[in-house]
Enzyme design. Structure first.
Site, PDB file in Angstrom:
ATOM      1  N   GLU A  43       0.866  -1.195   0.000  1.00 12.30           N
ATOM      2  CA  GLU A  43       0.000   0.000   0.000  1.00 12.30           C
ATOM      3  C   GLU A  43       0.897   1.237   0.000  1.00 12.30           C
ATOM      4  OE1 GLU A  43      -2.483   2.578   3.252  1.00 12.30           O
ATOM      5  OE2 GLU A  43      -2.569   0.401   3.446  1.00 12.30           O
ATOM      6  N   LYS A 133     -10.866  -1.491   7.836  1.00 15.61           N
ATOM      7  CA  LYS A 133      -9.582  -1.246   8.496  1.00 15.61           C
ATOM      8  C   LYS A 133      -9.858  -0.717   9.903  1.00 15.61           C
ATOM      9  CE  LYS A 133      -6.858   2.409   7.566  1.00 15.61           C
ATOM     10  NZ  LYS A 133      -5.777   3.271   7.019  1.00 15.61           N
TER      11      LYS A 133
END
Length: 210
Positions: A43, A133
């Protein structure tokens, strides 16, 4: 199917390495070192200078079908669109944003928003989000996952923020679908190789003992 296949790749990777660097060169070096040492999911945060160029280059040089490259710290629809058009295969946000969610679904790209409360998580789930998340997870003990799953047993959670070698197994055993690791893994390009191997060893050990 595209979104489902990308989600399966993320789950299979087990660890999402968050790259947040001060320069494009450093960000690329760290990312390449992670990939060379077995990390499959990267990421790249959009706070990294020229993050989109890093994403493009990583997509070009990665010849492993199991590797997946995404964009992080995406906070609005425009950022999401530019990241996706630059090759991002998943989008991560520190918050839930409905317009970002809609855009990701349009392009069949997984959207992983940051949530802290059950209310936020329910809104995200209602909007079609597949993975939440838990951010920042350093405010919680890993057992928070079982507490969340009591009213929302269908939820998939990726803890982010404060996950390290000492607690990665605790988070996985608590029910995390996968884990997100940032500075504890990627803060120094010189030490990434050893750390990547240690995190992967922890992941493998957990998987073998399931």
């Amino acid at each position: 199917m595209k979104r489902v296949n990308l989600l399966l790749k993320l789950e299979e990777a087990g660890i999402v390495a968050v790259v947040r660097s001060k320069t494009q060169k450093e960000g690329l070096l760290v990312s390449q070192s992670l990939l060379n040492n077995g990390i499959k999911a990267i990421e790249v945060t959009l706070t990294t200078p020229n993050a989109l160029e890093i994403i493009k280059e990583l997509r070009e040089i990665s010849n492993d079908d199991e590797i997946i490259i995404g964009a992080g710290t995406v906070i609005d629809e425009n950022m999401a669109a530019i990241a996706i058009l630059s090759g991002a295969e998943f989008i991560v946000s520190p918050v839930f944003d409905l317009e970002v969610c809609k855009l990701c679904h349009l392009y069949q790209i997984p959207y992983i928003p940051g949530c802290m409360t059950i209310s936020e998580m329910k809104i995200a789930l209602n909007s079609g989000v597949d993975v939440i998340k838990l951010f920042p997870s350093n405010h919680y003990e890993p057992t928070i996952i079982s507490t969340i799953k009591s009213p929302l047993p269908q939820i998939n959670i990726m803890p982010s923020g404060g996950v390290n070698l000492d607690n990665i197994t605790d988070w996985l055993e608590a029910g995390a679908l996968m884990i997100s690791v940032g500075g504890e893994l990627t803060k120094s390009s010189e030490n990434v190789e050893n750390l990547a191997k240690k995190y992967l060893e922890k992941l493998k050990e957990y998987q073998e003992n399931k």
